[in-house]
Design an enzyme around this catalytic site. Structure first.
Site, PDB file in Angstrom:
ATOM      1  N   ARG A  53      -9.705   4.197  22.289  1.00 51.39           N
ATOM      2  CA  ARG A  53      -9.866   3.786  20.873  1.00 51.39           C
ATOM      3  C   ARG A  53      -9.505   4.973  19.992  1.00 51.39           C
ATOM      4  NH1 ARG A  53     -12.022   5.364  16.102  1.00 51.39           N
ATOM      5  NH2 ARG A  53     -14.044   5.856  17.010  1.00 51.39           N
ATOM      6  N   GLU A  54     -10.408   5.950  19.861  1.00 50.72           N
ATOM      7  CA  GLU A  54     -10.067   7.141  19.070  1.00 50.72           C
ATOM      8  C   GLU A  54      -8.789   7.773  19.625  1.00 50.72           C
ATOM      9  OE1 GLU A  54     -12.092   8.847  16.380  1.00 50.72           O
ATOM     10  OE2 GLU A  54     -10.150   9.829  16.197  1.00 50.72           O
ATOM     11  N   HIS A 113     -14.278  -1.677  18.787  1.00 50.35           N
ATOM     12  CA  HIS A 113     -14.649  -0.975  17.564  1.00 50.35           C
ATOM     13  C   HIS A 113     -14.014  -1.690  16.384  1.00 50.35           C
ATOM     14  CE1 HIS A 113     -14.216   2.596  14.815  1.00 50.35           C
ATOM     15  NE2 HIS A 113     -15.395   2.878  15.317  1.00 50.35           N
ATOM     16  N   ARG A 173     -23.689  -1.777  17.803  1.00 51.80           N
ATOM     17  CA  ARG A 173     -23.959  -0.472  17.196  1.00 51.80           C
ATOM     18  C   ARG A 173     -23.416  -0.488  15.778  1.00 51.80           C
ATOM     19  NH1 ARG A 173     -19.728   3.955  16.882  1.00 51.80           N
ATOM     20  NH2 ARG A 173     -19.225   2.355  15.363  1.00 51.80           N
ATOM     21  N   THR A 207     -16.575  12.331  10.486  1.00 50.00           N
ATOM     22  CA  THR A 207     -15.207  11.812  10.466  1.00 50.00           C
ATOM     23  C   THR A 207     -14.173  12.866  10.097  1.00 50.00           C
ATOM     24  OG1 THR A 207     -16.199   9.732   9.828  1.00 50.00           O
ATOM     25  CG2 THR A 207     -13.837   9.941   9.445  1.00 50.00           C
ATOM     26  N   HIS A 234     -20.569  11.140  16.793  1.00 49.93           N
ATOM     27  CA  HIS A 234     -19.102  11.192  16.878  1.00 49.93           C
ATOM     28  C   HIS A 234     -18.635  12.386  16.042  1.00 49.93           C
ATOM     29  CE1 HIS A 234     -15.092   9.096  17.022  1.00 49.93           C
ATOM     30  NE2 HIS A 234     -14.921   9.738  15.872  1.00 49.93           N
ATOM     31  N   HIS A 236     -15.562  15.077  14.886  1.00 50.88           N
ATOM     32  CA  HIS A 236     -14.160  15.524  14.851  1.00 50.88           C
ATOM     33  C   HIS A 236     -14.109  17.040  14.932  1.00 50.88           C
ATOM     34  CE1 HIS A 236     -11.493  12.042  14.538  1.00 50.88           C
ATOM     35  NE2 HIS A 236     -12.646  11.420  14.315  1.00 50.88           N
ATOM     36  N   HIS A 331     -13.987  43.325  35.680  1.00 47.96           N
ATOM     37  CA  HIS A 331     -14.344  41.923  35.946  1.00 47.96           C
ATOM     38  C   HIS A 331     -14.065  41.563  37.407  1.00 47.96           C
ATOM     39  CE1 HIS A 331     -14.722  40.263  31.682  1.00 47.96           C
ATOM     40  NE2 HIS A 331     -14.514  41.562  31.540  1.00 47.96           N
TER      41      HIS A 331
HETATM   42  C1  LIG Z   1     -12.512   6.652  11.084  1.00 46.08           C
HETATM   43  C2  LIG Z   1     -11.897   5.666  12.003  1.00 46.08           C
HETATM   44  O1  LIG Z   1     -11.201   6.063  12.866  1.00 46.08           O
HETATM   45  S1  LIG Z   1     -12.237   4.059  11.768  1.00 46.08           S
HETATM   46  C3  LIG Z   1     -11.259   3.190  12.930  1.00 46.08           C
HETATM   47  C4  LIG Z   1      -9.842   3.146  12.572  1.00 46.08           C
HETATM   48  N1  LIG Z   1      -9.198   2.117  13.329  1.00 46.08           N
HETATM   49  C5  LIG Z   1      -8.282   1.345  12.859  1.00 46.08           C
HETATM   50  O2  LIG Z   1      -7.882   1.448  11.705  1.00 46.08           O
HETATM   51  C6  LIG Z   1      -7.758   0.305  13.812  1.00 46.08           C
HETATM   52  C7  LIG Z   1      -6.318   0.006  13.572  1.00 46.08           C
HETATM   53  N2  LIG Z   1      -6.133  -0.563  12.254  1.00 46.08           N
HETATM   54  C8  LIG Z   1      -5.346  -1.605  11.966  1.00 46.08           C
HETATM   55  O3  LIG Z   1      -4.634  -2.134  12.802  1.00 46.08           O
HETATM   56  C9  LIG Z   1      -5.380  -2.088  10.554  1.00 46.08           C
HETATM   57  O4  LIG Z   1      -5.781  -1.047   9.685  1.00 46.08           O
HETATM   58  C10 LIG Z   1      -6.342  -3.306  10.383  1.00 46.08           C
HETATM   59  C11 LIG Z   1      -5.811  -4.455  11.194  1.00 46.08           C
HETATM   60  C12 LIG Z   1      -7.758  -2.956  10.811  1.00 46.08           C
HETATM   61  C13 LIG Z   1      -6.388  -3.700   8.929  1.00 46.08           C
HETATM   62  O5  LIG Z   1      -5.062  -3.829   8.503  1.00 46.08           O
HETATM   63  P1  LIG Z   1      -4.614  -4.314   7.036  1.00 46.08           P
HETATM   64  O6  LIG Z   1      -5.285  -5.584   6.705  1.00 46.08           O
HETATM   65  O7  LIG Z   1      -3.128  -4.273   7.042  1.00 46.08           O
HETATM   66  O8  LIG Z   1      -5.241  -3.230   6.021  1.00 46.08           O
HETATM   67  P2  LIG Z   1      -5.015  -1.668   5.865  1.00 46.08           P
HETATM   68  O9  LIG Z   1      -5.002  -1.038   7.189  1.00 46.08           O
HETATM   69  O10 LIG Z   1      -3.824  -1.390   5.011  1.00 46.08           O
HETATM   70  O11 LIG Z   1      -6.306  -1.253   5.042  1.00 46.08           O
HETATM   71  C14 LIG Z   1      -7.579  -1.340   5.586  1.00 46.08           C
HETATM   72  C15 LIG Z   1      -8.353  -2.500   4.972  1.00 46.08           C
HETATM   73  O12 LIG Z   1      -9.668  -2.568   5.560  1.00 46.08           O
HETATM   74  C16 LIG Z   1     -10.676  -2.296   4.555  1.00 46.08           C
HETATM   75  N3  LIG Z   1     -11.649  -1.472   5.229  1.00 46.08           N
HETATM   76  C17 LIG Z   1     -11.509  -0.187   5.615  1.00 46.08           C
HETATM   77  N4  LIG Z   1     -12.576   0.181   6.306  1.00 46.08           N
HETATM   78  C18 LIG Z   1     -13.402  -0.878   6.367  1.00 46.08           C
HETATM   79  C19 LIG Z   1     -14.651  -1.065   6.987  1.00 46.08           C
HETATM   80  N5  LIG Z   1     -15.162  -0.120   7.729  1.00 46.08           N
HETATM   81  N6  LIG Z   1     -15.238  -2.271   6.881  1.00 46.08           N
HETATM   82  C20 LIG Z   1     -14.653  -3.266   6.166  1.00 46.08           C
HETATM   83  N7  LIG Z   1     -13.439  -3.128   5.572  1.00 46.08           N
HETATM   84  C21 LIG Z   1     -12.831  -1.944   5.677  1.00 46.08           C
HETATM   85  C22 LIG Z   1      -9.930  -1.604   3.436  1.00 46.08           C
HETATM   86  O13 LIG Z   1     -10.556  -1.782   2.214  1.00 46.08           O
HETATM   87  C23 LIG Z   1      -8.586  -2.309   3.497  1.00 46.08           C
HETATM   88  O14 LIG Z   1      -8.757  -3.574   2.893  1.00 46.08           O
HETATM   89  P3  LIG Z   1      -7.629  -4.255   1.927  1.00 46.08           P
HETATM   90  O15 LIG Z   1      -6.770  -5.053   2.854  1.00 46.08           O
HETATM   91  O16 LIG Z   1      -8.425  -5.098   1.031  1.00 46.08           O
HETATM   92  O17 LIG Z   1      -6.889  -3.152   1.275  1.00 46.08           O
HETATM   93  O1  LIG Z   2     -17.467   4.440  14.707  1.00 43.77           O
HETATM   94  C1  LIG Z   2     -17.806   5.604  14.635  1.00 43.77           C
HETATM   95  O2  LIG Z   2     -18.960   5.996  14.783  1.00 43.77           O
HETATM   96  C2  LIG Z   2     -16.785   6.659  14.378  1.00 43.77           C
HETATM   97  C3  LIG Z   2     -15.534   6.176  13.739  1.00 43.77           C
HETATM   98  C4  LIG Z   2     -14.558   7.292  13.683  1.00 43.77           C
HETATM   99  O3  LIG Z   2     -13.681   7.404  14.495  1.00 43.77           O
HETATM  100  C5  LIG Z   2     -14.817   8.360  12.734  1.00 43.77           C
HETATM  101  O4  LIG Z   2     -15.620   8.175  11.803  1.00 43.77           O
HETATM  102  O5  LIG Z   2     -14.194   9.421  12.883  1.00 43.77           O
HETATM  103 ZN   LIG Z   3     -13.158   9.471  14.806  1.00 42.60          ZN
END
Ligand SMILES: CC(=O)SCCNC(=O)CCNC(=O)[C@H](O)C(C)(C)COP(=O)(O)OP(=O)(O)OC[C@H]1O[C@@H](n2cnc3c(N)ncnc32)[C@H](O)[C@@H]1OP(=O)(O)O
Ligand SMILES: O=C(O)CCC(=O)C(=O)O
Ligand SMILES: [Zn+2]
Length: 424
Positions: A53-54, A113, A173, A207, A234, A236, A331
């Site tokens: 995932r990460e 996640h 979670r 993060t 978690h 970074h 050493h």
């Molecule tokens: C810190 C981290 O690592 S968190 C985990 C990160 N993981 C990911 O992002 C997984 C891969 N992501 C993706 O494939 C895409 O971002 C998706 C499918 C989740 C969403 O894609 P899209 O709909 O195209 O939106 P995009 O990525 O441009 O923007 C994120 C959207 O989620 C919303 N959003 C962001 N974080 C959250 C959250 N934690 N909970 C709810 N909504 C959220 C944003 O407001 C944005 O919404 P919008 O469509 O109204 O602008």
């Molecule tokens: O889900 C979590 O606790 C961590 C998400 C993430 O990757 C981050 O905040 O850096």
């Molecule tokens: Zn992270």
């Protein structure tokens, strides 16, 4: 193990760090944790392994289905308690891969996640995972520029999502992204609300890699007194505190730590699996050895390094090229006599070897005598000292390869052959 520029004597890993030597248990070192602190979980933590995932958020990562299955299987065999997978809403293939991994019947529990929305939660539960990790940013900066939700809206949705996932018989979670730049009062009341809603774990996430061990200890310790569920963490690694922060979190009462193999993730990644275990084995050797197949770490790191096309760094804990190398004469002498003098970790626990560099101007006579012995050449202490001066003189001019130094040793022994020296 040895390259031309790193002439070395490989010596067997015989030390008994933290173990039993000659039938007697070694006394604990004064800085070893004695687990007298009831709050500390350094001797009973669980790993949530997030390479899938990460780790997929690492710049170079692309995993096909077969590769994901290989990595998930290797991690489960290694002994991690949980494997976290990319959100199934990311793409159709991500969803199909999540479903495929759930069907493998691995020993590790499978998590996915997702964002804190009912839509994402429903897709996640439908994949057949054991648990869903729900996340949403709580810092002002993320609320303003990422999802635009107020704390009241976050709390309301979080409770709904947590309750619904639990009602499906699935582990849940809830985590606050960017916890260390969030308002502590807001954060604690949100955690309290989801704990009350039946959450299995709450997550604290650094993060952006801004937190220090002291800040981590303080937040997790406070949180421990506020919620009754488990606490996941978690970290970074932007400022290289990810392992220290994970350790501080466990000391403060956290129960779970997120890792990835080699630490891969967004930017320069998170707490590395190997780095965390190196830290934890020092104070909880029995626990770490009983849960994880440590000798498999190198294989898993090599697999992931190959998949994401990076080299394992030379200074990687345990498996890095120089992690168990000893060069300076002071050493080397002590290591030859007793490895614990300069090693807190025992390479044999991890199926790797220590080695002694014996061809530099820093080399001492004890290392040279030992190398001569490995070549089957018996020399006196005085001869070893003389020979060392010759090697130092050459090493002052240019780097010596193993073969160069071995030739010097062999010619010296021919010149100084005593009557009873075995023929070479
Ligand atoms: C810190 C981290 O690592 S968190 C985990 C990160 N993981 C990911 O992002 C997984 C891969 N992501 C993706 O494939 C895409 O971002 C998706 C499918 C989740 C969403 O894609 P899209 O709909 O195209 O939106 P995009 O990525 O441009 O923007 C994120 C959207 O989620 C919303 N959003 C962001 N974080 C959250 C959250 N934690 N909970 C709810 N909504 C959220 C944003 O407001 C944005 O919404 P919008 O469509 O109204 O602008
Ligand atoms: O889900 C979590 O606790 C961590 C998400 C993430 O990757 C981050 O905040 O850096
Ligand atoms: Zn992270």
């Amino acid at each position: 193990m040895c390259s031309d520029h790193a002439p070395a004597v490989e010596i067997p890993a015989v030390n008994g760090t933290n173990g039993v030597t000659n039938g007697r248990r070694q006394p604990k070192l004064p800085y070893q944790q004695h687990h007298s602190d009831e709050r500390s979980n350094t001797g009973r933590f669980q790993i949530i392994e997030s390479t899938l995932r990460e780790g997929e958020q690492f710049a170079n990562a692309f995993y096909d289905t077969e590769t994901k299955i290989k990595i998930a299987t290797a991690l489960s065999d290694f002994g991690v308690e949980y494997i976290e997978l990319t959100s199934p809403v990311a793409s159709p293939q991500s969803r199909a891969d999540c479903e495929a991994i759930c069907k493998l019947g691995l020993k590790a529990k499978i998590l996915t996640h997702v964002r804190c929305t009912m839509e994402d939660a429903k897709v996640a539960v439908a994949t057949g995972v054991d648990g869903v990790d729900v996340v949403i940013g709580t810092s002002q900066i993320l609320r303003d520029h990422s999802h635009h939700k107020s704390m009241a809206e976050i709390t309301e949705t979080a409770i709904e999502v947590v309750k619904w996932i639990k009602s499906q018989g699935v582990e849940v979670r809830f985590s606050s992204e960017d916890s260390f730049r969030s308002n502590i009062v807001d954060l604690l009341s949100l955690y309290q609300a989801v704990d009350k809603a039946g959450c299995d774990r709450v997550g604290v996430a650094d993060t952006v890699g801004v937190a220090t061990p002291r800040q981590v200890y303080k937040l997790v310790r406070t949180l421990r007194d506020v919620v009754s569920c488990d606490i996941e963490t978690h970290f970074h690694n932007d400022t290289m505190c990810a392992v220290a922060n994970a350790h501080a979190a466990l000391e403060a009462g956290a129960t779970h730590v997120d890792t990835s193999v080699l630490g891969i993730g967004e930017r320069n990644g998170i707490t590395p699996l190997g780095g965390l275990l190196a830290r934890m084995i020092v104070e909880s050797p029995d626990y770490v050895k009983s849960r994880y197949k440590l000798a498999k770490l190198k294989e898993i790191e090599d697999l992931v390094a190959d998949v994401v096309q990076v080299n394992v760094p030379f200074n990687n804990p345990i498996t890095g090229y120089s992690a168990f190398s000893h060069k300076a004469g002071i050493h080397s002498k002590a290591i030859l006599a007793k490895p614990e003098t300069y090693e807190i970790l025992n390479p044999s626990d991890w199926g790797v070897k220590r080695w002694i560099h014996f061809s530099s101007r820093l080399t001492g006579w004890n290392a040279i005598k030992s190398r001569a012995g490995q070549l089957g050449l018996i020399i006196t202490d005085e001869q070893a000292k003389l020979l060392t001066q010759k090697i130092k003189a050459m090493a002052d001019v240019r780097p010596l390869a193993i073969d160069d130094t071995d030739s010097i040793i062999r010619s010296f022994c021919l010149e100084h052959q005593p009557e009873d020296q075995p023929d070479q």
